[in-house]
Design a protein around this motif. Structure first.
Motif, mmCIF file in Angstrom:
data_model
loop_
_atom_site.group_PDB
_atom_site.id
_atom_site.type_symbol
_atom_site.label_atom_id
_atom_site.label_comp_id
_atom_site.label_asym_id
_atom_site.label_seq_id
_atom_site.Cartn_x
_atom_site.Cartn_y
_atom_site.Cartn_z
ATOM 1 N N ALA A 228 0.819 -1.219 0.000
ATOM 2 C CA ALA A 228 0.000 0.000 0.000
ATOM 3 C C ALA A 228 0.849 1.263 0.000
ATOM 4 O O ALA A 228 1.985 1.279 0.479
ATOM 5 C CB ALA A 228 -0.924 0.008 1.214
ATOM 6 N N ILE A 229 0.250 2.344 -0.524
ATOM 7 C CA ILE A 229 0.873 3.669 -0.484
ATOM 8 C C ILE A 229 -0.025 4.623 0.296
ATOM 9 O O ILE A 229 0.287 5.019 1.410
ATOM 10 C CB ILE A 229 1.117 4.217 -1.913
ATOM 11 C CG1 ILE A 229 2.028 3.278 -2.701
ATOM 12 C CG2 ILE A 229 1.741 5.615 -1.842
ATOM 13 C CD1 ILE A 229 2.221 3.665 -4.160
ATOM 14 N N GLY A 230 -1.163 4.986 -0.277
ATOM 15 C CA GLY A 230 -2.081 5.935 0.352
ATOM 16 C C GLY A 230 -2.918 6.606 -0.717
ATOM 17 O O GLY A 230 -2.622 6.505 -1.906
ATOM 18 N N ILE A 231 -3.995 7.340 -0.294
ATOM 19 C CA ILE A 231 -4.903 7.896 -1.295
ATOM 20 C C ILE A 231 -5.627 9.147 -0.824
ATOM 21 O O ILE A 231 -6.326 9.789 -1.606
ATOM 22 C CB ILE A 231 -5.934 6.820 -1.734
ATOM 23 C CG1 ILE A 231 -6.721 7.257 -2.984
ATOM 24 C CG2 ILE A 231 -6.867 6.476 -0.585
ATOM 25 C CD1 ILE A 231 -5.886 7.568 -4.186
ATOM 26 N N GLY A 232 -5.500 9.588 0.407
ATOM 27 C CA GLY A 232 -6.348 10.655 0.942
ATOM 28 C C GLY A 232 -6.402 11.930 0.130
ATOM 29 O O GLY A 232 -7.476 12.478 -0.121
ATOM 30 N N GLU A 233 -5.257 12.449 -0.288
ATOM 31 C CA GLU A 233 -5.214 13.758 -0.936
ATOM 32 C C GLU A 233 -5.236 13.744 -2.465
ATOM 33 O O GLU A 233 -5.863 14.607 -3.080
ATOM 34 C CB GLU A 233 -3.979 14.519 -0.444
ATOM 35 C CG GLU A 233 -4.037 14.808 1.047
ATOM 36 C CD GLU A 233 -2.810 15.531 1.547
ATOM 37 O OE1 GLU A 233 -2.760 16.770 1.440
ATOM 38 O OE2 GLU A 233 -1.903 14.858 2.059
ATOM 39 N N PRO A 234 -4.533 12.811 -3.130
ATOM 40 C CA PRO A 234 -4.391 12.889 -4.595
ATOM 41 C C PRO A 234 -5.669 13.060 -5.397
ATOM 42 O O PRO A 234 -5.662 13.787 -6.408
ATOM 43 C CB PRO A 234 -3.682 11.566 -4.929
ATOM 44 C CG PRO A 234 -2.904 11.243 -3.702
ATOM 45 C CD PRO A 234 -3.760 11.689 -2.558
ATOM 46 N N PRO A 235 -6.811 12.424 -5.030
ATOM 47 C CA PRO A 235 -8.008 12.569 -5.886
ATOM 48 C C PRO A 235 -8.497 14.005 -6.035
ATOM 49 O O PRO A 235 -9.165 14.323 -7.026
ATOM 50 C CB PRO A 235 -9.054 11.715 -5.154
ATOM 51 C CG PRO A 235 -8.266 10.714 -4.391
ATOM 52 C CD PRO A 235 -7.041 11.444 -3.939
ATOM 53 N N THR A 236 -8.174 14.880 -5.084
ATOM 54 C CA THR A 236 -8.600 16.281 -5.195
ATOM 55 C C THR A 236 -7.901 16.992 -6.339
ATOM 56 O O THR A 236 -8.454 17.916 -6.931
ATOM 57 C CB THR A 236 -8.302 17.016 -3.867
ATOM 58 O OG1 THR A 236 -9.019 16.374 -2.812
ATOM 59 C CG2 THR A 236 -8.713 18.474 -3.928
ATOM 60 N N LEU A 237 -6.690 16.563 -6.672
ATOM 61 C CA LEU A 237 -5.826 17.325 -7.570
ATOM 62 C C LEU A 237 -6.336 17.391 -9.006
ATOM 63 O O LEU A 237 -6.276 18.444 -9.648
ATOM 64 C CB LEU A 237 -4.420 16.719 -7.580
ATOM 65 C CG LEU A 237 -3.452 17.103 -6.481
ATOM 66 C CD1 LEU A 237 -4.004 16.838 -5.089
ATOM 67 C CD2 LEU A 237 -2.128 16.367 -6.646
ATOM 68 N N ALA A 238 -6.828 16.255 -9.522
ATOM 69 C CA ALA A 238 -7.120 16.170 -10.961
ATOM 70 C C ALA A 238 -8.477 16.740 -11.339
ATOM 71 O O ALA A 238 -8.700 17.081 -12.507
ATOM 72 C CB ALA A 238 -7.021 14.714 -11.416
ATOM 73 N N THR A 239 -9.382 16.846 -10.374
ATOM 74 C CA THR A 239 -10.760 17.205 -10.712
ATOM 75 C C THR A 239 -10.876 18.593 -11.329
ATOM 76 O O THR A 239 -11.523 18.778 -12.365
ATOM 77 C CB THR A 239 -11.653 17.112 -9.460
ATOM 78 O OG1 THR A 239 -11.443 15.848 -8.831
ATOM 79 C CG2 THR A 239 -13.114 17.262 -9.826
ATOM 80 N N ALA A 240 -10.275 19.582 -10.673
ATOM 81 C CA ALA A 240 -10.402 20.960 -11.173
ATOM 82 C C ALA A 240 -9.833 21.125 -12.578
ATOM 83 O O ALA A 240 -10.519 21.650 -13.466
ATOM 84 C CB ALA A 240 -9.767 21.946 -10.194
ATOM 85 N N PRO A 241 -8.585 20.700 -12.847
ATOM 86 C CA PRO A 241 -8.083 20.877 -14.229
ATOM 87 C C PRO A 241 -8.858 20.069 -15.263
ATOM 88 O O PRO A 241 -9.001 20.519 -16.404
ATOM 89 C CB PRO A 241 -6.619 20.438 -14.137
ATOM 90 C CG PRO A 241 -6.505 19.651 -12.881
ATOM 91 C CD PRO A 241 -7.528 20.201 -11.953
#
Length: 942
Positions: free
Chosen positions: A894-907
């Motif tokens: 495992a790595i993690g996932i909490g923050e990354p999904p926020t990044l791509a949505t706006a662009p």
């Protein structure tokens, strides 16, 4: 029938008798005419499942049912329930007998922090009572007055559908899937979507958040006197009249602080109570301690502060002018981060296409539904104990002991249930003030901020101005990138240094670029201070670099997919900081999965009709977890196997709804072969747990997870050694699961309980402790060139959005969105999905609606009527794809996932808007007026 006993509900003068039915029981109360229903429930009847989130009926956390009708208790007079039937969450179901809606919410993972859950469940009940088989659109529309900051709504809608019998409990939703799973991995608990450990508490209203806790009859209440100026010297504080007010116990100023009058994250530059200079509107000046919260709030307005108003600075550019006043002794630049790689001039010289653009992002509030609150009291051992929503109990304790001048053994900080965090709770607010007041009065002290105060004084996402220049060859190879990032860190440092470093490192996107020059600045202003927020500087960067990637592709007349794939990182690629990527890197996989699911190649725009136009947009991101840059980043865990065959895990992490406690228990159960219910966790308690650092930066699954894995490895090894010795077999012939050790391919077994009893006889400890040091994989970055190993490991993702743009109104509707994210190994797939959906909802707001609207230092949006979060009625058709590619250094991959999904949505949304109507928004959020102005400008230029 006998009348129920008359109960006097408060210390105020009683006005009238109130008869009603509460959760099936007749009640007869004597209440004041001006009492709200919420006050009656929470303060008088101690039914704290109904929450206060907004003060004005705009969030839905206070919803109850009165005669079956949806009712907002915070804006409803208690007298209006006379003769009626009132249902709260406490009356819907019990721990032993849950209501079908409560069951479906748990089954569908439709809750995270749980603060909105009671109101959401009751609103759903009201809907199903009226419409037993609602359509998806009807569910989304009906629940739109109930805000949820965590889940992104999709799982909530599914829960309502399940309760309505529209979908079956065991029916897997077609709105998500996992790809790339390791078929060789043979786990019993890991990889299973087990419910959150505290789901039943939250769904029944039994979970206690800070403001739900009653410290006792002697409790005093606190309000803060705050600055009304953005920048001023304090000449005099006059509270003589305020002290005469009945119920006032004490007024505290800076002179009463026994220790250091400063606190902060990296740099301690924020005064506990300022007595010389205020630097933003809301700076704390004095504390009013009184016998009730109402009295404290009223008296705080009577404290008079005389100021000498100073010139204020409200933008980083203004702060950098030679004539600008110095806001801090060392000047207005908190931090300047540089990257120098290759020859930037040569890179642009060799480029066939060069594009230079300016991007700007706004102040964004975390808008967690639980307002700030804190409690301090002395326990039986005379330890000063603080309860508050926090992301790091040890950081809070450190700053408190410094302010009070007492040893750490005299202070204990405990995390209760937390109603959302997203980085907001990294900074200290009320907890240091209640600790000071309790220390001085020797009485329990409690405070709860209003929603307006929470919006006014707590930290925000850094607004950024980003100048971005990129160059590429005619063949589509990126050759050069130059960036200037100007971050408004506000009045105090908080996490500004780390946020602007992370923005600077990530501004290249997940792309190979040989020549890079970056200058990233954190600049002081007199705006609200800014700190950690989901994405930690990379959300702003992603908006810029992915908008730029689309512009470059258009200039090169290339498909944006082809252009991205041509330039993406591969394993062993070199980043702008000179780091060789040795972690699980497969950017192209996320792109191709998204393209296939969206059917990008075959996409045909809907024909324009009545001014509505349609388009698609893509964004690909990368995110380095943890603090990085060689900064100490430890995780520590203690695990004990008890003689009864059960286990306890102690970690200092904070679970604020992301599910870390559940995943950590899954790890222990997997390792020791236990049933999940036989693993107990103790977390977020500075007196009883090891320090695991801040629960931030998407790091705890990897950092503390590795510590848990190491500690349980030792116990697991001992279990295998004991049993193999007892049975005379090899260790690899043994299997641990379901609370037993089995001999492979036989029925022979022994319980873990029996094995645990043998530990002492064989001289083996049942308690093990391990530390994992995440900084071993990173290194300090050169101050002149930025070269070094910035972060490790990295997560990756791609999102594609389809939008409808109404060119008559400027309104944007996101129709569908595909989100593909690489997580290493999904330890609990439904929790991973929930984090992705929650991140998307936050990215949606970042793109289209959320804006604190700070004007001359004052956030204009101080309630949920003005601060526009995504609602259930905004929910697009979202397909989540979890990409597994195990990280060899991660716990179970495992790595993690909490923050990354926020990044791509706006662009992705911004690129889709451009595809739809040929105008690009460079200044977030993309509000209707901005789109109409851009369309008007485009028409003028044609």
């Amino acid at each position: 029938m006998n009348k129920p006993e008359l109960v006097v509900t408060s210390n105020k003068k009683a006005k009238s008798v109130l008869n009603f039915i509460l959760n099936g029981k007749r009640r007869r109360l004597l209440v004041e005419k001006d009492r709200t229903l919420l006050e009656l429930l929470r303060e008088d009847l101690k039914l704290t499942g109904t929450k206060l989130g907004c003060d004005n009926g705009t969030c839905g956390t206070c919803i109850v049912l009165v005669d079956g009708q949806l009712t907002k208790a915070c804006v409803t007079s208690a007298s209006l329930v006379a003769g009626k039937n009132l249902l709260t969450i406490e009356g819907l179901g019990t721990v032993k007998k849950l209501h079908p809606l409560q069951k479906s919410f748990i089954n569908r993972h439709a809750l995270q922090c749980g603060f909105c859950t009671p109101g959401m469940v009751l609103a759903a009940k009201c809907l199903l009572d009226k419409n037993p088989k609602p359509s998806q659109e009807e569910i989304e529309f009906y629940l739109k007055t109930n805000l949820c900051r965590c889940t992104g709504y999709q799982q909530i809608v599914e829960a309502v559908q399940e309760a309505a019998g529209i979908i079956k409990p065991n029916q897997i939703s077609n709105s998500w899937k996992t790809v790339g799973e390791d078929e060789k991995a043979n786990f019993n608990v890991i990889g299973k979507s087990v419910p959150m450990r505290d789901a039943v508490e939250k769904i029944t209203g039994k979970a206690k958040y800070t403001s739900d806790i009653d410290p006792g009859k002697e409790t005093l209440y606190l309000a803060t006197v705050r600055s009304s100026h953005a920048h001023a010297k304090i000449l005099k504080i006059n509270y003589s009249e305020a002290l005469k007010y009945p119920g006032v116990v004490r007024i505290i100023t800076a002179k009463d602080i026994p220790g250091e009058n400063k606190y902060g994250k990296i740099i301690r530059d924020q005064p506990v109570l300022t007595n010389e200079k205020v630097r933003f509107i809301g700076d704390a000046i004095a504390l009013v301690v009184a016998t009730s919260q109402d009295i404290a709030n009223q008296v705080s307005k009577l404290v008079k502060v005389e100021y000498e108003v100073l010139p204020a600075i409200f933008s980083p550019r203004q702060a950098l002018q030679p004539e600008a006043p110095k806001l801090h002794p060392k000047g207005n630049i908190l931090y300047h981060f540089k990257i120098r790689k290759g020859d930037i001039e040569e890179g642009f010289k060799n480029s066939d296409v060069v594009i230079e653009r300016n991007y700007q992002t706004q102040h964004v509030d975390h808008a967690q539904l639980e307002p700030e609150a804190a409690i301090a009291y002395y326990d039986k051992e005379k330890t000063l104990t603080i309860i508050a929503p926090t992301q790091h109990v040890f950081f809070d304790r450190l700053n408190i002991i410094r302010a009070l001048g007492i040893p750490k053994e005299d202070v204990r900080v405990i995390q209760p249930k937390v109603g959302g965090a997203f980085g907001k709770r990294e900074d200290i607010y009320a907890q240091i003030h209640v600790a000071l007041a309790c220390f001085l009065t020797q009485k329990p002290v409690k405070t709860t901020y209003t929603r307006a105060e929470t919006f006014l004084v707590t930290q925000k996402r850094h607004p950024m101005e980003i100048k971005l220049k990129t160059g590429a060859s005619q063949e589509g190879r990126l050759l050069a990138l130059e960036a200037e990032i100007m971050g408004d860190t506000g009045a105090y440092a908080s996490w500004g240094v780390n946020v602007l470093r992370k923005a600077g490192v990530h501004i290249t996107g997940p792309y190979k670029i040989p020549n890079v020059k970056v200058d990233s600045y954190a600049v002081f202003t007199n705006n609200p201070f800014c700190g950690a927020m989901r994405g930690f500087g990379t959300a702003q960067a992603a908006f810029a670099y992915e908008s730029q990637m689309d512009e470059m592709a258009q200039a090169l007349e290339m498909d944006p997919i082809e252009f991205r794939i041509k330039n993406t990182f591969k394993k062993k690629s070199l980043t702008a900081t000179g780091q060789v990527l040795n972690s699980a890197i497969d950017v192209e996989k996320t792109i191709l999965e998204a393209v296939q699911e969206f059917e990008w190649t075959n996409y045909v725009k809907k024909p324009s009709e009545d001014g509505k136009r349609y388009g698609k947009g893509i964004a690909t991101i990368w995110y380095g977890i943890g603090f990085g840059a060689g900064i100490e980043d430890h995780g520590e865990a203690i695990v004990e196997l008890h003689p009864n065959g059960k286990a306890t895990l102690w970690v200092g992490t904070v679970d604020y709804g992301q599910g870390s406690s559940t995943i950590f228990c899954q790890m222990v159960a997997e390792q020791l072969g236990l049933r999940l219910e036989d693993v107990k966790i103790v977390h977020g308690d500075s007196a009883n747990t090891p320090n695991c650092g801040s629960t931030v930066a998407t790091k705890q699954t990897y950092i503390t997870g590795n510590a848990i894995k190491a500690a349980t490895d030792k116990i697991r090894k001992d279990i295998l050694e004991i049993v193999s010795s007892e049975w005379g077999v090899k260790e690899d012939q043994l299997l641990l699961q379901d609370g037993k050790v089995f001999l492979n391919n036989t029925k022979k077994s022994i319980s873990i309980k029996e094995v645990a009893k043998l530990f002492e006889a064989q001289g083996k400890p049942r308690r093990r402790q391990s530390i994992f040091k995440g900084e071993q994989f990173t290194s300090p970055l050169d101050p002149q060139t930025g070269q070094g190993n910035a972060y490790f490991p990295y997560t990756l993702g791609t999102q594609i959005a389809e939008v409808e743009v109404d060119t008559k109104t400027g309104k944007v509707k996101v129709l569908r969105l595909v989100a593909v994210h690489h997580v290493g190994k999904a330890l609990n797939p439904q929790l991973v999905r929930g984090q992705i959906l929650g991140g998307i909802s936050m990215g949606y707001g970042f793109a289209l609606s959320e804006d604190a609207k700070v004007v001359k230092g004052v956030p204009q949006a101080q309630d949920f009527g003005k601060y526009k979060l995504m609602k259930s009625s905004d929910l697009p058709d979202i397909k989540v794809i979890i990409v597994e590619s195990p990280e060899t250094t991660g716990p179970f991959g495992a790595i993690g996932i909490g923050e990354p999904p926020t990044l791509a949505t706006a662009p992705a949304i911004i690129n889709a808007i451009q595809d739809a109507c040929r105008v690009r928004i460079y200044n977030l959020p993309a509000t209707p007026d901005k789109i109409l102005n851009a369309l008007a400008s485009e028409n003028e230029n044609q």
